[in-house]
Design a protein around this motif. Sequence first.
Motif, PDB file in Angstrom:
ATOM      1  N   CYS A 262      21.002  -6.057  20.009  1.00  0.00           N
ATOM      2  CA  CYS A 262      21.768  -4.884  20.406  1.00  0.00           C
ATOM      3  C   CYS A 262      22.119  -4.998  21.888  1.00  0.00           C
ATOM      4  CB  CYS A 262      20.976  -3.612  20.150  1.00  0.00           C
ATOM      5  SG  CYS A 262      21.826  -2.124  20.731  1.00  0.00           S
ATOM      6  N   LEU A 263      23.378  -4.853  22.202  1.00  0.00           N
ATOM      7  CA  LEU A 263      23.832  -4.889  23.589  1.00  0.00           C
ATOM      8  C   LEU A 263      24.233  -3.476  24.002  1.00  0.00           C
ATOM      9  CD1 LEU A 263      24.663  -6.447  26.135  1.00  0.00           C
ATOM     10  CD2 LEU A 263      26.885  -6.863  25.061  1.00  0.00           C
ATOM     11  N   ALA A 264      23.608  -2.975  25.065  1.00  0.00           N
ATOM     12  CA  ALA A 264      23.862  -1.612  25.526  1.00  0.00           C
ATOM     13  C   ALA A 264      24.176  -1.616  27.015  1.00  0.00           C
ATOM     14  CB  ALA A 264      22.654  -0.720  25.248  1.00  0.00           C
ATOM     15  N   ALA A 265      24.877  -0.578  27.449  1.00  0.00           N
ATOM     16  CA  ALA A 265      25.172  -0.384  28.865  1.00  0.00           C
ATOM     17  C   ALA A 265      24.638   0.962  29.309  1.00  0.00           C
ATOM     18  CB  ALA A 265      26.675  -0.450  29.123  1.00  0.00           C
ATOM     19  N   ALA A 266      24.010   0.978  30.472  1.00  0.00           N
ATOM     20  CA  ALA A 266      23.574   2.226  31.093  1.00  0.00           C
ATOM     21  C   ALA A 266      24.570   2.545  32.200  1.00  0.00           C
ATOM     22  CB  ALA A 266      22.157   2.096  31.657  1.00  0.00           C
ATOM     23  N   ASP A 267      25.414   3.524  31.944  1.00  0.00           N
ATOM     24  CA  ASP A 267      26.424   3.976  32.904  1.00  0.00           C
ATOM     25  C   ASP A 267      27.230   2.821  33.486  1.00  0.00           C
ATOM     26  OD1 ASP A 267      27.765   5.287  35.214  1.00  0.00           O
ATOM     27  OD2 ASP A 267      26.542   6.977  34.674  1.00  0.00           O
ATOM     28  N   ALA A 268      27.110   2.546  34.794  1.00  0.00           N
ATOM     29  CA  ALA A 268      27.968   1.561  35.456  1.00  0.00           C
ATOM     30  C   ALA A 268      27.766   0.139  34.964  1.00  0.00           C
ATOM     31  CB  ALA A 268      27.760   1.625  36.965  1.00  0.00           C
ATOM     32  N   GLY A 269      26.763  -0.090  34.136  1.00  0.00           N
ATOM     33  CA  GLY A 269      26.608  -1.413  33.539  1.00  0.00           C
ATOM     34  C   GLY A 269      27.820  -1.817  32.722  1.00  0.00           C
ATOM     35  N   LEU A 270      28.582  -0.827  32.273  1.00  0.00           N
ATOM     36  CA  LEU A 270      29.796  -1.118  31.518  1.00  0.00           C
ATOM     37  C   LEU A 270      30.798  -1.905  32.356  1.00  0.00           C
ATOM     38  CD1 LEU A 270      31.376  -0.684  28.868  1.00  0.00           C
ATOM     39  CD2 LEU A 270      32.284   1.431  29.864  1.00  0.00           C
ATOM     40  N   GLU A 271      30.787  -1.709  33.672  1.00  0.00           N
ATOM     41  CA  GLU A 271      31.708  -2.429  34.548  1.00  0.00           C
ATOM     42  C   GLU A 271      31.494  -3.941  34.426  1.00  0.00           C
ATOM     43  OE1 GLU A 271      33.980  -1.092  36.647  1.00  0.00           O
ATOM     44  OE2 GLU A 271      33.409   1.032  36.867  1.00  0.00           O
ATOM     45  N   ILE A 272      30.227  -4.358  34.392  1.00  0.00           N
ATOM     46  CA  ILE A 272      29.916  -5.782  34.283  1.00  0.00           C
ATOM     47  C   ILE A 272      30.361  -6.324  32.928  1.00  0.00           C
ATOM     48  CG2 ILE A 272      28.024  -7.446  34.124  1.00  0.00           C
ATOM     49  CD1 ILE A 272      28.552  -6.689  36.971  1.00  0.00           C
ATOM     50  N   LEU A 273      30.050  -5.585  31.867  1.00  0.00           N
ATOM     51  CA  LEU A 273      30.430  -6.059  30.543  1.00  0.00           C
ATOM     52  C   LEU A 273      31.943  -6.135  30.386  1.00  0.00           C
ATOM     53  CD1 LEU A 273      27.794  -4.211  28.321  1.00  0.00           C
ATOM     54  CD2 LEU A 273      27.880  -6.641  28.923  1.00  0.00           C
ATOM     55  N   ASP A 274      32.636  -5.196  30.969  1.00  0.00           N
ATOM     56  CA  ASP A 274      34.097  -5.233  30.921  1.00  0.00           C
ATOM     57  C   ASP A 274      34.627  -6.469  31.642  1.00  0.00           C
ATOM     58  OD1 ASP A 274      36.749  -3.799  30.403  1.00  0.00           O
ATOM     59  OD2 ASP A 274      36.806  -4.044  32.583  1.00  0.00           O
ATOM     60  N   ALA A 275      33.976  -6.834  32.731  1.00  0.00           N
ATOM     61  CA  ALA A 275      34.426  -7.986  33.516  1.00  0.00           C
ATOM     62  C   ALA A 275      34.285  -9.297  32.751  1.00  0.00           C
ATOM     63  CB  ALA A 275      33.653  -8.064  34.832  1.00  0.00           C
ATOM     64  N   ILE A 276      33.338  -9.355  31.807  1.00  0.00           N
ATOM     65  CA  ILE A 276      33.137 -10.591  31.046  1.00  0.00           C
ATOM     66  C   ILE A 276      33.645 -10.459  29.609  1.00  0.00           C
ATOM     67  CG2 ILE A 276      31.207 -11.332  32.469  1.00  0.00           C
ATOM     68  CD1 ILE A 276      29.291 -10.386  30.328  1.00  0.00           C
ATOM     69  N   GLY A 277      34.352  -9.381  29.334  1.00  0.00           N
ATOM     70  CA  GLY A 277      34.966  -9.226  28.027  1.00  0.00           C
ATOM     71  C   GLY A 277      34.006  -8.929  26.900  1.00  0.00           C
ATOM     72  N   ARG A 278      32.900  -8.266  27.208  1.00  0.00           N
ATOM     73  CA  ARG A 278      31.914  -7.912  26.184  1.00  0.00           C
ATOM     74  C   ARG A 278      31.936  -6.406  25.947  1.00  0.00           C
ATOM     75  NH1 ARG A 278      28.147 -11.991  24.287  1.00  0.00           N
ATOM     76  NH2 ARG A 278      28.620 -13.889  25.477  1.00  0.00           N
ATOM     77  N   ILE A 279      31.874  -6.012  24.689  1.00  0.00           N
ATOM     78  CA  ILE A 279      31.851  -4.595  24.345  1.00  0.00           C
ATOM     79  C   ILE A 279      30.467  -4.236  23.844  1.00  0.00           C
ATOM     80  CG2 ILE A 279      32.844  -2.765  22.914  1.00  0.00           C
ATOM     81  CD1 ILE A 279      35.360  -4.467  22.673  1.00  0.00           C
TER      82      ILE A 279
END
Length: 243
Positions: free
Chosen positions: A38-55
């Motif tokens: 399971c891949l999850a983001a805590a708030d601003a962690g989404l910025e990093i995932l967006d930068a590497i093309g991961r949802i």
Amino acid sequence: MAEQMAKKGIIIAGGSLTPAFAEKILAEEERRGTGALCLAAADAGLEILDAIGRIPSLLVGDLDSLRPELLDRYENRKELELLRHNPVKDASDLELCIEVMAARGVRELTVLGALGGRADHLLANIRLCYSAALQNISLVLLDPLNRIRCVVPGESGEAVLKIRRAEQWGRYIGLLPVGGSVEGLTLMGFRYPLEHFTLSYETSPSRTISNELAEEEGIIRFQSRERSGLLVMETGDREEREV
């Protein structure tokens, strides 16, 4: 809505983290192929995932650190479950994310982006390793220089941890008590061994840092009467990875 959670997960938090390091760890985990993740983001962690093309499958937090345009792009994605919290809350975004994943059966968690940055968040995140361990959840905080986890004895009152040189994260190993004292601390296979030592908040804070393995495997053994734990920190002086 996210699918049923896996038993292992990676959380991308909003602290110090480069896209390159996040991508490296995710790729390594995928190569291991140890089961659903399971891949999850805590708030601003989404910025990093967006930068590497991961949802991520899960986004948790008050979302006050996200760029509005980024949130607009993700909040209606069908593959993403968004759990938004009121900014006036009693837990950090990372803690809330851990609670959600634990409630859904995730027992092994690695967190990227939990170290560096603000000292209050840093110390609180390290303490989360202890609170997770009390719930029989393995929580590891990881960055290029550090791998931090907490060991709490089970019903027997004794804990044993082995660290193998081939799997070691950094050259040095540091140990600190959390939640009270640990007793009978014994280190075998280390450059600076110990035998039946009581490690407490009264002990010199630097007594058990900067140790090193002297053999291919080091063994850490200790007891705890009140479920206090031992923070185990594998660290390096400088980055050895190009991230």
